[in-house]
Write a protein that holds these residues in place. Sequence first.
Motif, PDB file in Angstrom:
ATOM      1  N   UNK A 129      29.496 -14.108  62.211  1.00  0.00           N
ATOM      2  CA  UNK A 129      29.738 -14.935  61.035  1.00  0.00           C
ATOM      3  C   UNK A 129      30.472 -14.104  59.999  1.00  0.00           C
ATOM      4  N   UNK A 130      31.599 -14.602  59.548  1.00  0.00           N
ATOM      5  CA  UNK A 130      32.418 -13.919  58.539  1.00  0.00           C
ATOM      6  C   UNK A 130      33.033 -14.963  57.613  1.00  0.00           C
ATOM      7  N   UNK A 131      33.039 -14.635  56.320  1.00  0.00           N
ATOM      8  CA  UNK A 131      33.583 -15.562  55.304  1.00  0.00           C
ATOM      9  C   UNK A 131      32.919 -16.928  55.405  1.00  0.00           C
ATOM     10  N   UNK A 132      31.568 -16.894  55.634  1.00  0.00           N
ATOM     11  CA  UNK A 132      30.759 -18.116  55.693  1.00  0.00           C
ATOM     12  C   UNK A 132      31.167 -19.052  56.831  1.00  0.00           C
ATOM     13  N   UNK A 133      31.774 -18.482  57.852  1.00  0.00           N
ATOM     14  CA  UNK A 133      32.165 -19.291  59.002  1.00  0.00           C
ATOM     15  C   UNK A 133      31.732 -18.599  60.291  1.00  0.00           C
ATOM     16  N   UNK A 134      31.331 -19.410  61.274  1.00  0.00           N
ATOM     17  CA  UNK A 134      31.020 -18.878  62.594  1.00  0.00           C
ATOM     18  C   UNK A 134      32.325 -18.655  63.352  1.00  0.00           C
ATOM     19  N   UNK A 135      32.463 -17.453  63.891  1.00  0.00           N
ATOM     20  CA  UNK A 135      33.705 -17.115  64.589  1.00  0.00           C
ATOM     21  C   UNK A 135      33.396 -16.485  65.926  1.00  0.00           C
ATOM     22  N   UNK A 136      34.390 -16.494  66.775  1.00  0.00           N
ATOM     23  CA  UNK A 136      34.282 -15.842  68.085  1.00  0.00           C
ATOM     24  C   UNK A 136      35.643 -15.234  68.428  1.00  0.00           C
ATOM     25  N   UNK A 137      35.601 -14.036  68.954  1.00  0.00           N
ATOM     26  CA  UNK A 137      36.839 -13.378  69.383  1.00  0.00           C
ATOM     27  C   UNK A 137      36.576 -12.649  70.693  1.00  0.00           C
ATOM     28  N   UNK A 138      37.626 -12.411  71.442  1.00  0.00           N
ATOM     29  CA  UNK A 138      37.472 -11.756  72.748  1.00  0.00           C
ATOM     30  C   UNK A 138      38.660 -10.849  73.015  1.00  0.00           C
ATOM     31  N   UNK A 139      38.440  -9.934  73.967  1.00  0.00           N
ATOM     32  CA  UNK A 139      39.500  -9.019  74.360  1.00  0.00           C
ATOM     33  C   UNK A 139      40.380  -9.612  75.441  1.00  0.00           C
ATOM     34  N   UNK A 140      41.371  -8.842  75.847  1.00  0.00           N
ATOM     35  CA  UNK A 140      42.329  -9.308  76.854  1.00  0.00           C
ATOM     36  C   UNK A 140      41.825  -9.100  78.273  1.00  0.00           C
ATOM     37  N   UNK A 141      40.693  -8.398  78.417  1.00  0.00           N
ATOM     38  CA  UNK A 141      40.111  -8.194  79.738  1.00  0.00           C
ATOM     39  C   UNK A 141      40.516  -6.867  80.360  1.00  0.00           C
ATOM     40  N   UNK A 142      39.668  -6.376  81.256  1.00  0.00           N
ATOM     41  CA  UNK A 142      39.939  -5.132  81.974  1.00  0.00           C
ATOM     42  C   UNK A 142      39.730  -5.373  83.468  1.00  0.00           C
TER      43      UNK A 142
END
Length: 273
Positions: A129-142
């Motif tokens: 949670x950042x800036x009062x918002x739920x967020x999701x991020x991911x990498x490019x994979x290995x």
Amino acid sequence: MAKVLITSNSKRDLWNILSIALLVAAGAWAQTVTQKPDEVVYKLAQNASMDCQFIHTPEQQVAKNPILYWHKITSLTQMTRLWPDPESPYKDRVDVLDSDRNSPNRSVLLKNVQWEDSTGKYECKLSYRAAKQDKRTKGSGVKLLIHDSMFFGLENETQLMCAVNVSRDDGFVLSLLQDGSKVFQKTIDPLHPSMSLPVTLSVILPLEKGKNYECQIHLGSTMIMSQPFQQPLETPGTLEKVLPEPAFLFVAILLVPITVLLALLTALLVLRR
């Protein structure tokens, strides 16, 4: 054409513009997951470390500790939870390398890698949670690539063979060198219909006496493993021919004093008569 004159003031203004652009870019890159390198190579049954870093600027405050997920992606529709999941087929095989939830390091260790682990890509994902918002991020994979031990020895009395099992990847190259020069090379045929694991790369070369040989396995331009071949100094056949001669001489030397002694005893017996 008019000439552009760059003064010290204009240089300073240019540097300020570049600095602003870098700050803007940093903001655009905030809250990202990076996975470097995008492929790793390990020997069969080793423990494989897969990197994941959570990056964000101080201005992008993360109010909630990121929740970490690792998935194995084998196709657009097939995904397997790597961690955390008590029902995962990878249960008890995955360790998080940094237990501090505030750490940017979200890397994991996959223990005792097997051939089937080399299919697909491994993605690192974070929910927060950042800036009062739920967020999701991911990498490019290995991508995880695997190799086994190398065999390098005599195929028969006149031929030398080098062979190694690897996971299916076009980047693997097996090379055989004679006196430092590459004489044979083998890669995985991308058009081969079989998708079985592992894939065997092998090279056979006529053996010449007095030559030095070395077998190498590369992934692209990076050497993964190499092994020299030591030619035997003597063959078993030569050894068998050499051994009887000293033994025969030794027996002959022992027979000389025995023969002399027998002759003396015979002479004494004749004189007594």
